[in-house]
Motif scaffolding. Structure first.
Motif, mmCIF file in Angstrom:
data_model
loop_
_atom_site.group_PDB
_atom_site.id
_atom_site.type_symbol
_atom_site.label_atom_id
_atom_site.label_comp_id
_atom_site.label_asym_id
_atom_site.label_seq_id
_atom_site.Cartn_x
_atom_site.Cartn_y
_atom_site.Cartn_z
ATOM 1 N N ALA A 141 0.832 -1.361 0.154
ATOM 2 C CA ALA A 141 -0.058 -0.053 -0.125
ATOM 3 C C ALA A 141 0.793 1.206 0.317
ATOM 4 O O ALA A 141 0.747 2.074 -0.888
ATOM 5 N N LYS A 142 1.766 1.096 0.799
ATOM 6 C CA LYS A 142 2.759 2.430 0.901
ATOM 7 C C LYS A 142 3.516 2.610 -0.396
ATOM 8 O O LYS A 142 3.516 3.802 -1.097
ATOM 9 N N ALA A 143 3.923 1.435 -1.057
ATOM 10 C CA ALA A 143 4.699 1.556 -2.456
ATOM 11 C C ALA A 143 3.563 2.124 -3.454
ATOM 12 O O ALA A 143 3.999 2.923 -4.255
ATOM 13 N N LEU A 144 2.432 1.642 -3.652
ATOM 14 C CA LEU A 144 1.406 2.136 -4.316
ATOM 15 C C LEU A 144 1.002 3.440 -4.174
ATOM 16 O O LEU A 144 0.998 4.419 -5.250
ATOM 17 N N GLY A 145 1.103 4.245 -3.016
ATOM 18 C CA GLY A 145 0.894 5.386 -2.599
ATOM 19 C C GLY A 145 2.024 6.447 -3.135
ATOM 20 O O GLY A 145 1.611 7.326 -3.811
ATOM 21 N N ALA A 146 3.165 5.883 -2.935
ATOM 22 C CA ALA A 146 4.346 6.529 -3.416
ATOM 23 C C ALA A 146 4.276 6.834 -4.889
ATOM 24 O O ALA A 146 4.786 7.930 -5.396
ATOM 25 N N LEU A 147 4.059 5.621 -5.636
ATOM 26 C CA LEU A 147 3.825 5.585 -6.904
ATOM 27 C C LEU A 147 2.709 6.506 -7.361
ATOM 28 O O LEU A 147 3.127 7.630 -8.729
ATOM 29 N N SER A 148 1.714 6.796 -6.770
ATOM 30 C CA SER A 148 0.493 7.516 -7.591
ATOM 31 C C SER A 148 0.817 8.762 -7.094
ATOM 32 O O SER A 148 0.827 9.814 -8.167
ATOM 33 N N GLU A 149 1.657 9.263 -6.047
ATOM 34 C CA GLU A 149 2.041 10.680 -5.840
ATOM 35 C C GLU A 149 3.248 11.124 -6.747
ATOM 36 O O GLU A 149 2.958 12.158 -7.515
ATOM 37 N N SER A 150 3.952 10.265 -7.169
ATOM 38 C CA SER A 150 4.950 10.496 -8.250
ATOM 39 C C SER A 150 4.307 10.682 -9.600
ATOM 40 O O SER A 150 4.729 11.633 -10.374
ATOM 41 N N LEU A 151 3.129 9.882 -9.764
ATOM 42 C CA LEU A 151 2.560 10.284 -11.135
ATOM 43 C C LEU A 151 1.979 11.370 -11.338
ATOM 44 O O LEU A 151 2.296 12.136 -12.146
ATOM 45 N N VAL A 152 1.507 11.666 -10.052
ATOM 46 C CA VAL A 152 0.636 13.021 -10.127
ATOM 47 C C VAL A 152 1.561 14.381 -10.336
ATOM 48 O O VAL A 152 1.422 15.152 -11.073
ATOM 49 N N LYS A 153 2.424 14.259 -9.562
ATOM 50 C CA LYS A 153 3.716 15.466 -9.900
ATOM 51 C C LYS A 153 4.067 15.264 -11.202
ATOM 52 O O LYS A 153 4.334 16.321 -11.641
ATOM 53 N N GLU A 154 4.287 14.239 -11.764
ATOM 54 C CA GLU A 154 5.061 14.153 -13.071
ATOM 55 C C GLU A 154 3.810 14.742 -14.210
ATOM 56 O O GLU A 154 4.373 15.531 -15.053
ATOM 57 N N GLN A 155 2.746 14.306 -13.709
ATOM 58 C CA GLN A 155 1.858 14.837 -14.926
ATOM 59 C C GLN A 155 1.520 16.489 -14.821
ATOM 60 O O GLN A 155 1.324 16.924 -15.922
ATOM 61 N N ILE A 156 1.530 16.787 -13.661
ATOM 62 C CA ILE A 156 1.594 18.466 -13.316
ATOM 63 C C ILE A 156 2.765 19.037 -13.956
ATOM 64 O O ILE A 156 2.385 19.884 -14.748
ATOM 65 N N LYS A 157 3.975 18.487 -14.052
ATOM 66 C CA LYS A 157 4.996 19.139 -14.419
ATOM 67 C C LYS A 157 4.932 19.276 -16.137
ATOM 68 O O LYS A 157 5.159 20.028 -16.800
ATOM 69 N N LYS A 158 4.425 17.858 -16.496
ATOM 70 C CA LYS A 158 4.103 17.790 -17.904
ATOM 71 C C LYS A 158 3.144 18.840 -18.669
ATOM 72 O O LYS A 158 3.510 19.352 -19.499
ATOM 73 N N TYR A 159 2.101 19.010 -17.942
ATOM 74 C CA TYR A 159 0.902 19.946 -18.239
ATOM 75 C C TYR A 159 1.717 21.511 -17.999
ATOM 76 O O TYR A 159 1.305 22.180 -19.202
ATOM 77 N N GLU A 160 2.456 21.704 -16.943
ATOM 78 C CA GLU A 160 3.204 23.074 -17.105
ATOM 79 C C GLU A 160 3.908 23.171 -18.229
ATOM 80 O O GLU A 160 3.887 24.407 -19.098
ATOM 81 N N LYS A 161 4.651 22.422 -18.524
ATOM 82 C CA LYS A 161 5.597 22.297 -19.836
ATOM 83 C C LYS A 161 4.884 22.454 -21.046
ATOM 84 O O LYS A 161 5.210 23.174 -21.963
ATOM 85 N N SER A 162 3.819 21.687 -21.233
ATOM 86 C CA SER A 162 3.117 21.799 -22.359
ATOM 87 C C SER A 162 2.289 22.891 -22.780
ATOM 88 O O SER A 162 2.209 23.499 -23.756
ATOM 89 N N ARG A 163 1.957 23.837 -21.459
ATOM 90 C CA ARG A 163 1.235 24.959 -21.665
ATOM 91 C C ARG A 163 2.484 25.993 -22.230
ATOM 92 O O ARG A 163 2.236 27.020 -23.076
ATOM 93 N N LYS A 164 3.673 25.958 -21.729
ATOM 94 C CA LYS A 164 4.567 26.893 -22.267
ATOM 95 C C LYS A 164 5.187 26.683 -23.714
ATOM 96 O O LYS A 164 5.251 27.479 -24.442
ATOM 97 N N THR A 165 5.210 25.151 -23.768
ATOM 98 C CA THR A 165 5.445 24.969 -25.425
ATOM 99 C C THR A 165 4.460 25.379 -26.362
ATOM 100 O O THR A 165 4.705 25.765 -27.479
ATOM 101 N N LEU A 166 3.045 24.964 -25.787
ATOM 102 C CA LEU A 166 1.941 25.592 -26.826
ATOM 103 C C LEU A 166 2.156 27.141 -27.108
ATOM 104 O O LEU A 166 1.937 27.283 -28.175
ATOM 105 N N SER A 167 2.436 27.725 -26.108
ATOM 106 C CA SER A 167 2.641 29.253 -26.446
ATOM 107 C C SER A 167 3.519 29.434 -27.444
ATOM 108 O O SER A 167 3.479 30.323 -28.508
ATOM 109 N N LYS A 168 4.629 28.774 -27.129
ATOM 110 C CA LYS A 168 5.807 29.086 -28.190
ATOM 111 C C LYS A 168 5.613 28.522 -29.686
ATOM 112 O O LYS A 168 6.040 29.139 -30.301
ATOM 113 N N PHE A 169 4.812 27.342 -29.528
ATOM 114 C CA PHE A 169 4.520 26.819 -30.880
ATOM 115 C C PHE A 169 3.307 27.645 -31.701
ATOM 116 O O PHE A 169 3.744 27.881 -32.978
ATOM 117 N N LYS A 170 2.557 28.343 -31.188
ATOM 118 C CA LYS A 170 1.639 29.158 -31.615
ATOM 119 C C LYS A 170 2.478 30.679 -32.113
ATOM 120 O O LYS A 170 2.131 30.992 -33.170
#
Length: 474
Positions: free
Chosen positions: A153-182
């Motif tokens: 349970a602890k391992a899966l919780g740590a994995l979920s938290e890691s996934l959420v953080k990584e998805q947030i970072k990915k979203y922030e990066k995609s927002r900046k990338t989209l602006s530069k793309f346009k």
């Protein structure tokens, strides 16, 4: 009689100097109006050229593309159907833009190529799938190596938290990338147009309705959201009805397709049909006038009858061409005497029935010595195409109904010696004929010289039509 001339429906040859030189449909007015319309916008819009299968959408936009080129307005043609083997619509669109650089007319191609290179970089970031790092803990979890449930349970919780953080970072990066793309895309549009706001970059997207549903939706999304920059105009050439079927295949049959499409399409333009312009062109092309202008016996000429059937049965341009190919084979494999009496009228109708309602047409076969199924379905079909109670509007359709009712009466195993009036009245309920319709049908022999068709002739007409199946149309 001359060499047999057959032809598959092909896009017309578009002359570079005069795009409308071989225009058989009078499209020049439509194109000049649309050009004035789209060049009046400085912001991005999506325009849909809506037309059914076989209505000449591809020829229309290619003719329009050449017209724009002659006005030095930059254009890109993207056949979505030819690209739907790819996994990402954005990659396909950017690739098509990149390939077009060599063809577009502008001064600084080196600058454009540098911009494209930067767009490539941002595109890679927008499409890249960032997989979460798989730690030793996740490996153990995946392979069931944990024996202690608390540890798992602890391992899966740590994995979920890691996934959420990584998805947030990915979203922030995609927002900046989209602006530069346009931003880079806007620079590219300006580079293509030389900074002239009255000359936007026009991207034509063709055959969207033929794509697999998920790819068609992705093209719409990318065109509207990622390419929504000033001075880029998208023109979609598609059958919106068929596109709607594709969208429902993904999102469900209960979806409000029109509401969904309004999110992506700013303006619709219904590609107009040109009444009898194209069928007239085909009649002249195949030298069919001599067979379609006979009036001696019937008071009406087959050409007028054919034009009326083209309207009533809403024949597409491709169906009109297919009709003329079949009819052309028949006139070149039969002698002139064969076209006497009412043969040509039934021949015209049966070809149209074969093209539009092949299941009904196939019923014209000798099954247990009965043709009642074919006759019932045919008469119902004809009546369904009557648009009003106006005798002038439906006179040719009612003439057809009379001919098939008369043929029905001639079958002794059905009605024996009943009069035509008895046959019509007995079938009035089955075919929903009202009193006025019955009176008009009974008046047809006086108006048209007692038209009739026999079983042998009807079958001979069908056999003559079937001969066309043996010809290969190049």
């Amino acid at each position: 009689m001359g060499k047999l001339s057959l032809g598959k429906c092909q896009p017309i040859e578009i002359d570079a100097d005069n795009p409308f030189k071989n225009d058989a449909l009078g499209r020049e007015t439509n194109i000049t109006v649309l050009t004035q319309f789209i060049t009046s916008f400085e912001q991005s819009i999506v325009l849909c050229i809506d037309g059914g299968w076989g209505q000449g959408k591809t020829t229309f936009i290619k003719m329009w593309q050449q017209y724009l080129k002659n006005l030095h307005i930059p254009t890109i043609y993207f056949n979505a159907w030819e690209s739907d083997y790819t996994d990402d619509a954005l990659i396909a669109l950017i690739g098509e833009i990149s390939l077009s650089i060599k063809e577009l007319e502008f001064q600084d191609k080196t600058k454009a190529e540098k911009i494209i290179a930067r767009i490539y970089e941002y595109t890679a970031n927008l499409t890249k799938v960032v997989l979460p790092s798989v730690t030793n803990l996740s490996i153990k979890a995946l392979f069931g190596c944990f024996t202690n449930t608390n540890e798992l349970a602890k391992a899966l919780g740590a994995l979920s938290e890691s996934l959420v953080k990584e998805q947030i970072k990915k979203y922030e990066k995609s927002r900046k990338t989209l602006s530069k793309f346009k931003e880079e895309l806007s620079k590219l549009a300006q580079c293509y147009t030389g900074g002239d706001k009255q000359k936007p970059l026009i991207i034509f997207i063709d055959e969207l309705d033929r794509c697999r549903p998920d790819f068609a939706i992705e093209v719409l999304e990318k065109a509207k959201h990622l390419f929504n920059v000033d001075n880029i105009i998208f023109v979609l050439a598609t059958d919106k009805t068929q596109l709607g079927h594709s969208i429902r295949a993904v999102y469900g049959q209960g979806l409000d397709v029109n509401g969904y499409l309004r999110r992506f399409i700013d303006f619709d333009y219904l590609l107009p049909l040109s009444n009898h312009t194209y069928i007239e062109y085909l009649i002249n092309k195949y030298s069919l006038k001599k067979y379609l202008l006979k009036k001696e016996t019937h008071y009406i000429d087959p050409k007028s009858f054919l034009e009326n059937m083209v309207d009533k049965y809403n024949l597409t341009l491709r169906e009109q061409e297919a009709f003329c190919n079949i009819f052309n084979i028949i006139v070149r494999t039969k002698n002139d005497a064969w076209f006497d009496h009412w043969v040509i009228f039934i021949c015209i109708f049966l070809i149209i029935l074969k093209l539009k309602f092949p299941d009904i047409y196939k019923n014209l076969e000798n099954k247990n010595n009965s043709y009642s199924d074919f006759l019932d379905e045919t008469i119902k079909n004809i009546d369904s195409h009557c648009t009003s109670d106006d005798i002038n509007s439906n006179c040719y359709l009612e003439l057809l109904e009379f001919l098939f009712l008369e043929f029905l009466r001639s079958l002794p195993y059905i009605y024996n010696s009943n009069s035509l009036e008895e046959v019509i009245k007995k079938n009035a309920k089955k075919f929903n004929f009202d009193v006025n319709k019955i009176d008009r049908l009974l008046g047809i022999p006086v108006r048209y010289g007692d038209p009739c068709i026999s079983l042998p002739i009807l079958l001979d007409i069908k056999n003559s039509i079937e001969i066309s199946n043996s010809f290969e149309i190049n």
